[in-house]
Design an enzyme around this catalytic site. Sequence first.
Site, PDB file in Angstrom:
ATOM      1  N   LYS A 122       0.838  -1.197   0.000  1.00 49.42           N
ATOM      2  CA  LYS A 122       0.000   0.000   0.000  1.00 49.42           C
ATOM      3  C   LYS A 122       0.873   1.247   0.000  1.00 49.42           C
ATOM      4  O   LYS A 122       1.917   1.281   0.657  1.00 49.42           O
ATOM      5  CB  LYS A 122      -0.889   0.009   1.248  1.00 49.42           C
ATOM      6  CG  LYS A 122      -1.602   1.341   1.463  1.00 49.42           C
ATOM      7  CD  LYS A 122      -2.359   1.389   2.770  1.00 49.42           C
ATOM      8  CE  LYS A 122      -2.044   2.689   3.482  1.00 49.42           C
ATOM      9  NZ  LYS A 122      -2.818   2.866   4.713  1.00 49.42           N
TER      10      LYS A 122
ATOM     11  N   GLU B  19      -5.968   9.219  -1.880  1.00 49.71           N
ATOM     12  CA  GLU B  19      -7.066   9.597  -0.976  1.00 49.71           C
ATOM     13  C   GLU B  19      -7.370  11.087  -1.073  1.00 49.71           C
ATOM     14  O   GLU B  19      -6.503  11.927  -0.857  1.00 49.71           O
ATOM     15  CB  GLU B  19      -6.734   9.258   0.486  1.00 49.71           C
ATOM     16  CG  GLU B  19      -7.822   9.824   1.425  1.00 49.71           C
ATOM     17  CD  GLU B  19      -7.707   9.412   2.889  1.00 49.71           C
ATOM     18  OE1 GLU B  19      -6.752   8.722   3.260  1.00 49.71           O
ATOM     19  OE2 GLU B  19      -8.603   9.808   3.666  1.00 49.71           O
TER      20      GLU B  19
ATOM     21  N   SER C 132     -11.313  -1.612   2.451  1.00 50.18           N
ATOM     22  CA  SER C 132      -9.965  -1.709   3.014  1.00 50.18           C
ATOM     23  C   SER C 132      -9.944  -0.695   4.145  1.00 50.18           C
ATOM     24  O   SER C 132      -9.382   0.387   4.028  1.00 50.18           O
ATOM     25  CB  SER C 132      -8.908  -1.372   1.957  1.00 50.18           C
ATOM     26  OG  SER C 132      -7.615  -1.373   2.550  1.00 50.18           O
TER      27      SER C 132
HETATM   28  P1  13P Z   1      -9.299   4.458   7.140  1.00 42.47           P
HETATM   29  O1  13P Z   1     -10.212   3.350   6.727  1.00 42.47           O
HETATM   30  O2  13P Z   1      -9.181   4.645   8.624  1.00 42.47           O
HETATM   31  O3  13P Z   1      -9.545   5.735   6.393  1.00 42.47           O
HETATM   32  O4  13P Z   1      -7.811   4.027   6.744  1.00 42.47           O
HETATM   33  C1  13P Z   1      -7.565   3.162   5.715  1.00 42.47           C
HETATM   34  C2  13P Z   1      -6.181   3.344   5.232  1.00 42.47           C
HETATM   35  O5  13P Z   1      -5.455   2.389   5.106  1.00 42.47           O
HETATM   36  C3  13P Z   1      -5.720   4.700   4.885  1.00 42.47           C
HETATM   37  O6  13P Z   1      -4.503   4.652   4.199  1.00 42.47           O
END
Ligand code: 13P
Length: 369
Positions: free
Chosen positions: A152, A195, A306
């Site tokens: 990731k 994100e 996820s």
């Molecule tokens: P959240 O589901 O808490 O937003 O985090 C997921 C994540 O891995 C962010 O990189």
Amino acid sequence: MLTKKMTHQYPALSSDQKKELSDIAHRIVEKGKGILAADESVGSMAKRFSGIGVENTEENRRLYRQLLFKGDDRMKKCIGGVIFFHETLYQQGDCGTNFVKMIKDKGIVVGIKVDKGVVPLAGTDGETTTQGLDGLAERCAQYKKDGADFAKWRSVLKISENTPSSLAIMENANVLARYASICQQNGIVPIVEPEILPDGDHDLKRCQYVTEKVLAAVYKALSDHHVYLEGTLLKPNMVTAGHACPNKYTSEEIAMATVTALRRTVPPAVTGVTFLSGGQSEEEASINLNAINNCPLLRPWALTFSYGRALQASALNVWRGQKENEDAAAEEFLKRAEVNGLAACGLYEHSSDGSGAAGQSLYVANHAY
Ligand code: 13P
């Protein structure tokens, strides 16, 4: 620019490499399965633990992760992958078994966070890029040997009047593509995570517009870098209004905006879309995922979870660092995991009015991971 010598003359991956990557990606997002994001950095764990009065020591982090990982047979039915933080990859349970082996023995795929966090883009309105490319190939090769089959990398964009800037969109798309290429060269499926933060008072439409622009740039960059899409997963935000937006939207509206944005930008070759929870309450994150899987539009990818906060908030609250609470906390985690497994199939029938612990907002301003 297309040159005379086409790149297919220099294939990035052999057919065996492609098959391995595609198989891994498919295993993670099998029907009714999603990902547990347990890759909080030491700094993020400090924030999680301070909320429940637990000291942020390596041993407490190990005890907490053990409680999540020891889950019984119910876990493997709804969790296809677990994302580890570096430290956790080399820790063991009380029984002396490595966490990696504990997870793999359940048939769950092990993943690893490989980015090294965000840094400012000078001359922008507080925008960032993500670092961690230096030495990444060597780290991926080592992680693969140590049991990780996916990775990731989190890039962050924010919505305001002047952001995201085209610089931030381009830079983060390129860094994600470069990361994805390096992972695939080392047999690791990259989760591509651009994100878009929920901070701000923007409405649903604006989030949808920005999400479309960001995803379009990401897929152009992945194509430029010859990334094999079948061997990737996308981890986007759901399309939601900003946290401070006065208008409230239904889960059906959120689902329609989210699936529409994805359909306009994400090629059907991508194996799965695994949403982050982004500060939604546990219940909201489950209800919205369920609505997405009932959205009356053609959806050619697996659409699943996820989640970090939305899988762990209740468990953390019940645990509070006490040995006698471990089993009850593990139950809370499994309960959320099962609910999200159902939501990933569009089969979650919720009865809650959202007022319990699972209904509490998990929003953190300018969230770091
Ligand atoms: P959240 O589901 O808490 O937003 O985090 C997921 C994540 O891995 C962010 O990189």
